[in-house]
Structure formats: structure tokens, C-alpha cells
Enzyme design. Sequence first.
Site, PDB file in Angstrom:
ATOM      1  N   GLU A  25       3.976  41.139 -36.886  1.00 53.08           N
ATOM      2  CA  GLU A  25       3.892  40.599 -36.020  1.00 53.08           C
ATOM      3  C   GLU A  25       3.945  39.069 -35.157  1.00 53.08           C
ATOM      4  O   GLU A  25       4.713  39.062 -33.807  1.00 53.08           O
ATOM      5  CB  GLU A  25       3.291  41.628 -34.864  1.00 53.08           C
ATOM      6  CG  GLU A  25       3.065  41.993 -33.672  1.00 53.08           C
ATOM      7  CD  GLU A  25       2.138  43.229 -33.099  1.00 53.08           C
ATOM      8  OE1 GLU A  25       2.888  43.362 -31.682  1.00 53.08           O
ATOM      9  OE2 GLU A  25       1.835  43.854 -34.035  1.00 53.08           O
TER      10      GLU A  25
ATOM     11  N   GLU B 218      -6.370  48.079 -31.675  1.00 51.52           N
ATOM     12  CA  GLU B 218      -5.820  49.435 -31.159  1.00 51.52           C
ATOM     13  C   GLU B 218      -5.127  49.309 -32.400  1.00 51.52           C
ATOM     14  O   GLU B 218      -4.280  50.549 -32.177  1.00 51.52           O
ATOM     15  CB  GLU B 218      -4.818  48.226 -29.792  1.00 51.52           C
ATOM     16  CG  GLU B 218      -3.354  49.006 -29.032  1.00 51.52           C
ATOM     17  CD  GLU B 218      -2.102  48.270 -29.836  1.00 51.52           C
ATOM     18  OE1 GLU B 218      -0.510  48.905 -29.781  1.00 51.52           O
ATOM     19  OE2 GLU B 218      -1.745  47.171 -28.655  1.00 51.52           O
ATOM     20  N   HIS B 219      -4.131  48.646 -32.823  1.00 45.53           N
ATOM     21  CA  HIS B 219      -3.943  49.000 -33.925  1.00 45.53           C
ATOM     22  C   HIS B 219      -4.449  50.125 -35.105  1.00 45.53           C
ATOM     23  O   HIS B 219      -4.117  51.053 -35.525  1.00 45.53           O
ATOM     24  CB  HIS B 219      -2.818  47.836 -34.699  1.00 45.53           C
ATOM     25  CG  HIS B 219      -1.805  46.787 -34.696  1.00 45.53           C
ATOM     26  ND1 HIS B 219      -0.807  47.182 -35.034  1.00 45.53           N
ATOM     27  CD2 HIS B 219      -1.592  46.909 -33.229  1.00 45.53           C
ATOM     28  CE1 HIS B 219       0.268  46.430 -35.384  1.00 45.53           C
ATOM     29  NE2 HIS B 219       0.163  46.282 -33.411  1.00 45.53           N
TER      30      HIS B 219
ATOM     31  N   HIS C 139      -6.706  43.474 -30.008  1.00 45.48           N
ATOM     32  CA  HIS C 139      -4.510  44.668 -29.885  1.00 45.48           C
ATOM     33  C   HIS C 139      -5.242  44.446 -31.565  1.00 45.48           C
ATOM     34  O   HIS C 139      -4.537  46.096 -31.503  1.00 45.48           O
ATOM     35  CB  HIS C 139      -4.121  43.063 -30.086  1.00 45.48           C
ATOM     36  CG  HIS C 139      -2.572  42.974 -31.061  1.00 45.48           C
ATOM     37  ND1 HIS C 139      -2.633  43.190 -32.118  1.00 45.48           N
ATOM     38  CD2 HIS C 139      -1.373  44.210 -30.386  1.00 45.48           C
ATOM     39  CE1 HIS C 139      -1.128  42.792 -32.038  1.00 45.48           C
ATOM     40  NE2 HIS C 139      -0.933  44.140 -31.374  1.00 45.48           N
TER      41      HIS C 139
END
Length: 406
Positions: A126, A49-50, A46
Site C-alpha cells: 500500500e 486498523e488492518h 493504520h
Amino acid sequence: MVEVKTCENGVRIVYEEIPHVRSISVGIWVNAGSRYEQAEENGITHFIEHMLFKGTETRSARQIAEEFDRIGGEVNAFTSKEHTCYYAKVLDHHGDLAISILADMFFNSTFAPEEIERERQVVLEEIYMSEDAPDDDVHEILWGVMYPDNALGRPILGKAETLATFNRDMIREYMAKHYTPQNVVISVAGHLQEGLLEKIEELFGHFQASHVAEEALLTYPAFHAGEIVKVRDTEQAHVAISFPAINVTDADMYSFVALNNIIGGNMSSRLFQEVREERGLAYSIFSYQSCYEDVGAFTIYGSASKQQLDSLQHQIDATLLDIVTGGVTEEELENAKEQLKGSFVLGLEGTEAHMNRNGTNELIHGKHRSVDEVLSLIDAISMESIDRLIEKILKAEPAIAIIGPN
């Protein structure tokens, strides 16, 4: 018609021409998800991905955003337990630019240390946001009950402890293992302009793995029944109940979706009608299926005040017991099949939906059924297949997670 072209290096390009639209959607699908992380890597898929949005050798993060905004396009990404996807939707004549920017992000991201530190804080926020939302957090901790000793039980976002360790070397090492040609599918759907497929092959058809690629091995982890209670100062108690179910390639997959719709997948479902409409025990009550390459789960979620929690759980149990002992009716099955057909066809109205469907099918199944073939499979759902799933799923011991006041 969906067609597939395999490049010399193994990258697959799956494309679908939709001539009556003026848009095009393109996605880079990578067979890399959180379930293939080591414990110390939890959350790195993840995080990568950022980071692919944080600047390349020729574009800053701001320039990437401005280029898509300038052409009225959309660009985004998501990470699941099994896959990562970077995608864009633009007007048809901007398809070349969209895939060029995505390729630049994919191959030339710099992972600058200052950007890593900045994005580390963003992802930490997040994580905190997810934990602050009990209706999200209860599902996360439920997976920890179901698969306590497997990566499937760990959060996609990772944890603060692992997030703090990520650096450029770890990112590059992970990508070298998983972002390899045989793990990449480029899915494109919409009004394809001349030369676009050749451009995609030019950009993605020649890169090679830096070393022997790691195959994403299935682990077939054992499901664990049990219960976890997390005390939080909330107005409501949130409960999630999960049963072991079938994998995504199982022949009864469409029957599973139909059974879910009958139990809690829509407003006419048993749970919604009996819990909310008839007894007013909860505002939010639903069920859903989660299916992966080797395992699956059937999950029910509901939220109620502390005073109503026992009644809510009792009614959920009673509804499930009624289905186990009496099955479903012919009318319920026919309604579920019609609802499935409608939602499937209506869900394909946009190019993004076609791109998503084709990319997923290529990664998981390696084949592409036509709309008529899928509708025929839905029509073929029988009472026998529903009864078989009821016996297999609802008679198992569940995993339970509850978040709420003491």
C-alpha cells in the site's frame, strides 16, 4: 434527532433514528490517529486498523468477511491523522449481528504473528502504491514541508522502516494507551431495531482501560513555508501549494468551506475556469481544506506537462493575487452558499453519511447541530468573514511540493 447516551465507563453511544429506511450503519470511532504516534510508531494506528480484520479468538479473517457477505452487508475502516473508524452498513434486522462482529474484532483480535507478517507485506505494498501515484505522493510530501518536526507531517501509512518493527506487544501497548472508554464513540444511524442500543451498551459499556489513559494532547505545531522537489520519471509535473489556515472549531469554518469552493472547489471555481477552461493548462486543478482540532491548511493541486508547469504556476499565482487584491463577488458568495447547502443536504441521503457526521461531531465538538441550524450558519456567511479569511490565509507564505521529471 441525534441523541447521546454515555455508558458507565465513559463510552458514548450517539444514535439517530431514521424510520423510513431499511438499513442501519454503525461505526466504532476511536480518538486515535497518526498525529498521536511517536516517531518510532509512525504508521501503527493504520496497521492496527488492518489487523482488526485478521481474526479473533472465535472468527478467522475469512469468517469475518464471509459473515458480512452472507447478509449483503458492507464492512470497512479508515485511519486519519486524528481518528480511526471501524464501520458496517447492513439491513436493519442484521444490526445486532453487525455490532457483535465489530465488537469481537475490537476486543478479541488475536494479532497472530503469522498474520502480522502477512499484513506487514500488504501495508508495504500500500505504501509503494501510494508512492507510485505522484498525484497522491505530492500531498504526502507537502505535509512533510509544512510540519517537518511534528507527527502531522508524517504519513498515515507510516514508512517501511517503522512498519518493519511492529509486533504484537507494540500493538497491544498502543491500544492500551489510546483505545480507552473515553476515547471511544459508537455511532449508529438508520432504522434501529428494538434492543439494539441495549446490545451496544452490553458490548461496550463495561470495558476499562488497563492503565491510566493517555490524553490526545493538541500540539499547535508551527506551519513551515518552503519547497520540496522530488524528481520522478513522469509525463507530468504535479504541484501542491498549501497555506496555513484555521482549525475545525473556528467560528469561520463554514466561510472557509465557501471560500475554498470559490477558489477551486468545483467546476465553476476561479481556478478551474481560468486554468483549465480558458487556458487549457491542466486537466486536473482543484483546491481543498484540511482542518484539525488545532491547525488547518488550504491546499491547491494541479498537474501539467513539464513545458506547461511554469505557466500553470503563474496562473495559480495570478488567480490568488486577483482574489487577494479584489476579493470575491457577491454573486460568487451566493452561489457558493447555495452549493454548500445543496451538497450538505444531498450528502445526508444515506445512513452511512449520518453515522459519519454524528460520530465526527461527537468526537470533535461534543454537540450535534440540526440540519436547519447548519443551513442557517451557511446563510450567515458574509463578505466580511470571507475577506477576513483571505487576509489571514492567502497572504501567508506557502509550502510547495513538486513531483515531476528533471
